[in-house]
Design a protein around this motif. Structure first.
Motif, PDB file in Angstrom:
ATOM      1  N   ILE A 260       0.826  -1.220   0.000  1.00  0.00           N
ATOM      2  CA  ILE A 260       0.000   0.000   0.000  1.00  0.00           C
ATOM      3  C   ILE A 260       0.856   1.263   0.000  1.00  0.00           C
ATOM      4  N   GLY A 261       2.180   1.099  -0.090  1.00  0.00           N
ATOM      5  CA  GLY A 261       3.055   2.259  -0.234  1.00  0.00           C
ATOM      6  C   GLY A 261       3.795   2.704   1.006  1.00  0.00           C
ATOM      7  N   VAL A 262       3.728   1.939   2.084  1.00  0.00           N
ATOM      8  CA  VAL A 262       4.477   2.291   3.291  1.00  0.00           C
ATOM      9  C   VAL A 262       5.914   1.839   3.088  1.00  0.00           C
ATOM     10  N   SER A 263       6.847   2.797   3.106  1.00  0.00           N
ATOM     11  CA  SER A 263       8.239   2.455   2.834  1.00  0.00           C
ATOM     12  C   SER A 263       9.131   2.551   4.061  1.00  0.00           C
ATOM     13  N   GLY A 264       8.700   3.229   5.103  1.00  0.00           N
ATOM     14  CA  GLY A 264       9.538   3.403   6.280  1.00  0.00           C
ATOM     15  C   GLY A 264       8.893   2.842   7.530  1.00  0.00           C
ATOM     16  N   LEU A 265       9.622   1.986   8.213  1.00  0.00           N
ATOM     17  CA  LEU A 265       9.154   1.388   9.468  1.00  0.00           C
ATOM     18  C   LEU A 265      10.273   1.472  10.495  1.00  0.00           C
TER      19      LEU A 265
ATOM     20  N   GLU B 259       6.523 -11.340  24.844  1.00  0.00           N
ATOM     21  CA  GLU B 259       7.366 -10.730  23.816  1.00  0.00           C
ATOM     22  C   GLU B 259       6.467 -10.202  22.711  1.00  0.00           C
ATOM     23  N   ARG B 260       6.678  -8.962  22.344  1.00  0.00           N
ATOM     24  CA  ARG B 260       5.913  -8.314  21.280  1.00  0.00           C
ATOM     25  C   ARG B 260       6.877  -7.464  20.463  1.00  0.00           C
ATOM     26  N   ILE B 261       6.398  -6.980  19.330  1.00  0.00           N
ATOM     27  CA  ILE B 261       7.132  -5.981  18.574  1.00  0.00           C
ATOM     28  C   ILE B 261       6.288  -4.716  18.524  1.00  0.00           C
ATOM     29  N   LYS B 262       6.990  -3.598  18.443  1.00  0.00           N
ATOM     30  CA  LYS B 262       6.328  -2.308  18.248  1.00  0.00           C
ATOM     31  C   LYS B 262       6.779  -1.798  16.893  1.00  0.00           C
ATOM     32  N   VAL B 263       5.810  -1.597  16.001  1.00  0.00           N
ATOM     33  CA  VAL B 263       6.086  -1.088  14.660  1.00  0.00           C
ATOM     34  C   VAL B 263       5.598   0.356  14.621  1.00  0.00           C
ATOM     35  N   GLU B 264       6.498   1.286  14.322  1.00  0.00           N
ATOM     36  CA  GLU B 264       6.154   2.702  14.248  1.00  0.00           C
ATOM     37  C   GLU B 264       6.239   3.149  12.793  1.00  0.00           C
ATOM     38  N   ILE B 265       5.192   3.830  12.352  1.00  0.00           N
ATOM     39  CA  ILE B 265       5.088   4.288  10.969  1.00  0.00           C
ATOM     40  C   ILE B 265       4.611   5.732  11.007  1.00  0.00           C
ATOM     41  N   VAL B 266       5.245   6.616  10.237  1.00  0.00           N
ATOM     42  CA  VAL B 266       4.751   7.984  10.082  1.00  0.00           C
ATOM     43  C   VAL B 266       4.343   8.129   8.622  1.00  0.00           C
ATOM     44  N   VAL B 267       3.084   8.516   8.403  1.00  0.00           N
ATOM     45  CA  VAL B 267       2.562   8.635   7.040  1.00  0.00           C
ATOM     46  C   VAL B 267       2.017  10.027   6.786  1.00  0.00           C
TER      47      VAL B 267
END
Length: 120
Positions: A27-32, A61-69
């Motif tokens: 969907i176009g998300v390029s930065g994580l 245990e988890r992951i945190k995914v941060e995205i700025v759009v």
């Protein structure tokens, strides 16, 4: 096109990351930004056997995914993450949405929408 910057933070199981990353790229998300985190929700951890003795494990245990759009619609990111991550079981995770006042690309000094764009 809106110049509004939005941060989307997703907390979920690590096993789902590869699929999430692939679907977000579509969907176009390029930065994580991804971090390993520990946490617990309403279920307050679980009980496991260690050398035959039951012990309470309070953190998962988890992951945190941060995205700025800015260019990619926020709702598309939310819908994609929800579709990929939902199992219907406790511990699927959470999605948090924040408004961002500004972003500055350190190398060029570009701000706002321009700071989030990749060079051609």
């Amino acid at each position: 096109m809106s110049d509004k910057l939005t941060k989307i933070e997703i907390i979920t199981r690590p096993i789902k990351f590869d699929e999430l990353k692939q679907e977000l790229a579509k969907i176009g998300v390029s930065g994580l930004t991804v971090s390993n985190v520990l946490g617990c929700g309403l279920q307050k951890g679980f009980t496991e056997l260690y050398r035959g003795v039951k012990r309470e494990v309070n953190m998962h245990e988890r992951i945190k995914v941060e995205i700025v759009v800015c260019k990619v619609p926020v709702q598309s990111v939310i819908d994609t993450a929800h579709r990929v991550l939902k199992t219907g079981q406790p511990g699927d995770g959470k999605i948090f949405v924040y408004e961002i006042a500004n972003a500055i690309k350190i190398r060029t000094g570009e701000e706002g929408y321009d700071a989030l764009q990749n060079e051609k």
